[in-house]
Enzyme design. Sequence first.
Site, PDB file in Angstrom:
ATOM      1  N   SER A 161      -2.368  -3.095   6.814  1.00  0.00           N
ATOM      2  CA  SER A 161      -1.385  -3.817   7.647  1.00  0.00           C
ATOM      3  C   SER A 161      -1.789  -3.724   9.113  1.00  0.00           C
ATOM      4  CB  SER A 161       0.015  -3.219   7.453  1.00  0.00           C
ATOM      5  OG  SER A 161      -0.003  -1.822   7.642  1.00  0.00           O
ATOM      6  N   GLU A 190       5.901  -2.778  -4.181  1.00  0.00           N
ATOM      7  CA  GLU A 190       6.282  -3.539  -2.984  1.00  0.00           C
ATOM      8  C   GLU A 190       7.112  -4.763  -3.346  1.00  0.00           C
ATOM      9  OE1 GLU A 190       3.183  -4.116  -0.089  1.00  0.00           O
ATOM     10  OE2 GLU A 190       4.439  -5.452   1.121  1.00  0.00           O
TER      11      GLU A 190
END
Length: 277
Positions: free
Chosen positions: A46, A183
């Site tokens: 990320s 997720e």
Amino acid sequence: MAHKSVTKFQQLKDNNEKIALLTAYDYSTAQVLDKAEIDAILVGDSLAMVALGYENTYNITINEMLIFVKAVSRGAANSFIIGDMPFLSYNLSIEQGLENAGKMIKAGANAVKLEGCNEHILTLVRRCVESGIPVLGHLGFTPQLMNTIGGYKIQGKSSDKIKTILESAKKLQEAGCFGIVLELMPADSAKYITENLEIPTIGIGAGVGCSGQIVVTDDILGKFTDFTPKFVKKYKNLHDEVLAGVQAYKREVKEEIFPSEKESFELNQEEKLKLTN
Ligand code: KIV
């Protein structure tokens, strides 16, 4: 405290203690997380968006990731560090994946994270584990497959899909993963998957029923503001605080308030006089 052993994840789960993970990409953030004795630090890909400003995670390479893993490992000497394997750094061959996972460990990570589950991933997990590289799996929404999935979509919304994710999770468990990130899925789906696994699950946007949680530190501290997913709770608003600090600095420079005597070095009187003569 036994910070550096992968066995602590299973111990925490078995003791019914929730596992708290956060991301870090740089030395000073790592120092803070280390001080807080966070259960583990993920150097997530990320960072491609959060630290480097890319639109998604596709652009980050293994060599770039290693720079951030090294910085975090210098800042968080006591913490268990997980290096996120970036897009296509483990998909070309088992040798490529194993070699790059090894680079993560040499850079200071204690484990690696891989997205998805197929025969290639399962073989790679086995080879990594056999070689002494602990692996964290990642199922549900997997950002590296965003073009296939078709954007940020909640996963595991039907009983069939939940069972498919559970099957994959069981295969990753069998292959030797020490935990699995789940997720973006309904809380009940993640809870069901968690209850049917031996190893811990680490949720992100997957409700309270997981064995632990992970979020992007810059999101919960309000430092990254390009977008804020629904599952993010903001504990601080660093963007506004930093902005106010920068604006105050700018104003003080313009008005000659900064630097004051307190922040300046004095020239002794004798030398000063010589300058005026
Ligand atoms: O890259 C990342 O930060 C992740 C998450 C699980 C937070 O993969």
